[in-house]
Design a protein around this motif. Structure first.
Motif: not given
Length: 417
Positions: A374-378, A364-372
């Protein structure tokens, strides 16, 4: 003559009994629910009339019976178009047989045919579904790209050091910065050699565990990416802030007072030839402090051994931890780095390792989701590209990596930890 009459009478009774079974009174008794078509008949009178008419070959009774069925198509046993076997007595069929009943009867009559049995049970052999792609694909070309990513950033780090060397404050003018450890420990030049020997031991040990890992391409790809990210960030931090030399005895090459591309290239080649270590006399440039490269390699080697070696290798894990701690202490004893360099290196390396593997082990953390968040890491797009086909946590499984000797390639269950 009596014999002929007896035969005719017997045939008449048999046909009458057979038609009585087909035209069951229980079925025809339901006709009253749908309305009457002629005068009401007594109990069984209509049924007897149909039977007798059918036996005598009379068309009247059959017409009435067919009329009932034609006007009441929902009655059970009514003749239908298509596959129904029942089409009246005139068709020559004795009774109605369902298609499924015929299939089951044929299986009972022929129990030896495939998927058939004597008790009428049909068995279907459904093969297990096959995966179109392996769950942990090797993706060697991605591993090669990760290797190039690490090499490029290692060259970037050495180029940063080659330029920083010209900006290091003069040792005769600026002494070492105040440090809680360096101020209370006398510098020992031999300690840096001890630290680098431990670096070589730890890095080679980690490499052995990677080579014998069953999913070695995934593991080594992750190591290349993490090292590339660490080198990239280190090249930036050491360039933006240059600290005075921490050691008063460490040899630093004279400054050239210029940073021409040719000079930087020569220094880069010299540093790469010595793998960034000073034990071989190739690392004679100063200024690479924030953050400690020695600490990065030591801590990363320990994390590799701890994560990708069997859990039952607890003694090796303890020895690796002690070796890492000793190597870091030796760096401080030799005044090769400030204490803040070591602390930042430990923090950055462990946080990057834990964040990366948390993302890799949770789909689930491999997807661009609003509550993830960590997906905002450069570097998340880089991570997503290299890890999108890895289907879960990489298991601790090991095998022989070479095509020889063949006795190690015999089929056997995977050795798990």
């Amino acid at each position: 003559m009596k014999l002929q009459l007896l035969v005719i009478e017997t045939d008449y009774c048999w046909r009458k009994a057979l038609l009585r079974m087909v035209l069951d009174p229980k079925v025809t008794s339901l006709h009253s629910d749908y309305g009457s078509f002629d005068r009401p008949l007594g109990a069984g009178e209509g049924h007897e009339r149909d039977v007798e008419a059918a036996v005598d070959g009379s068309s009247n009774g059959m017409a009435q019976s067919s009329d009932v069925y034609q006007r009441q198509p929902l009655l059970p046993g009514a003749p239908t178009k298509g596959k129904d076997k029942w089409s009246g007595v005139a068709s020559g069929s004795d009774y109605y047989v369902d298609d499924e009943d015929e299939k089951i009867d044929s299986l009972r009559r022929h129990p030896g045919i495939p998927n058939g049995s004597g008790n009428g049970v049909v068995k279907l052999d459904i093969p297990a579904p096959l995966r179109e792609e392996p769950r942990f694909p090797k993706e060697k070309w991605k591993t090669f790209l990760a290797f190039l990513f690490m090499v490029v950033n290692f060259i970037l780090t050495t180029a940063s050091l080659a330029m920083v060397h010209e900006r290091v404050p003069d040792r005769n003018t600026y002494g070492p910065l105040p440090d809680v450890v360096l101020d209370n420990v006398a510098a020992q030049d031999w300690a840096l050699n001890v630290s680098e020997v431990l670096i070589m031991i730890m890095s080679n040990s980690a490499m052995v565990f990677i080579i014998f890992h069953k999913h070695r391409f995934i593991v080594v790809r992750r190591i290349f990416l993490l090292m590339g990210l660490l080198y990239m960030m280190r090249s930036i931090t050491m360039y933006v802030t240059v600290l005075p030399v921490a050691s008063k005895t460490y040899f630093c090459s004279p400054k050239a007072n210029n940073t021409s591309p040719l000079l930087v290239t020569k220094r880069v080649l010299q540093l790469i030839s010595g793998f960034g270590l000073s034990i071989n006399g190739k690392h004679t440039y100063c200024g690479d402090y924030i953050y400690s490269g020695h600490t990065v390699v030591l801590v990363l080697s320990y994390l590799i051994i701890k994560e990708y070696s069997p859990k039952r290798f607890q003694p090796i894990h303890w020895l690796a931890g002690i070796a890492v701690l000793t190597g870091v202490i030796m760096v401080l004893v030799a005044h090769g780095h400030y204490t803040v360099d070591v602390l930042i290196a430990y923090y950055v390396t462990t946080r990057l390792w834990y964040i990366y593997h948390t993302l890799a082990n949770n789909s689930h953390l491999k997807q661009y989701e609003p509550n993830n968040f960590l997906a905002r890491l450069w570097w998340f797009p880089i991570f997503k590209y290299f890890e999108k086909n890895v289907g879960g946590t990489v298991p601790r499984q090991y095998d022989w990596p070479l095509p020889w000797p063949r006795r190690f390639l015999a089929k056997h269950p995977n050795r798990d930890s």
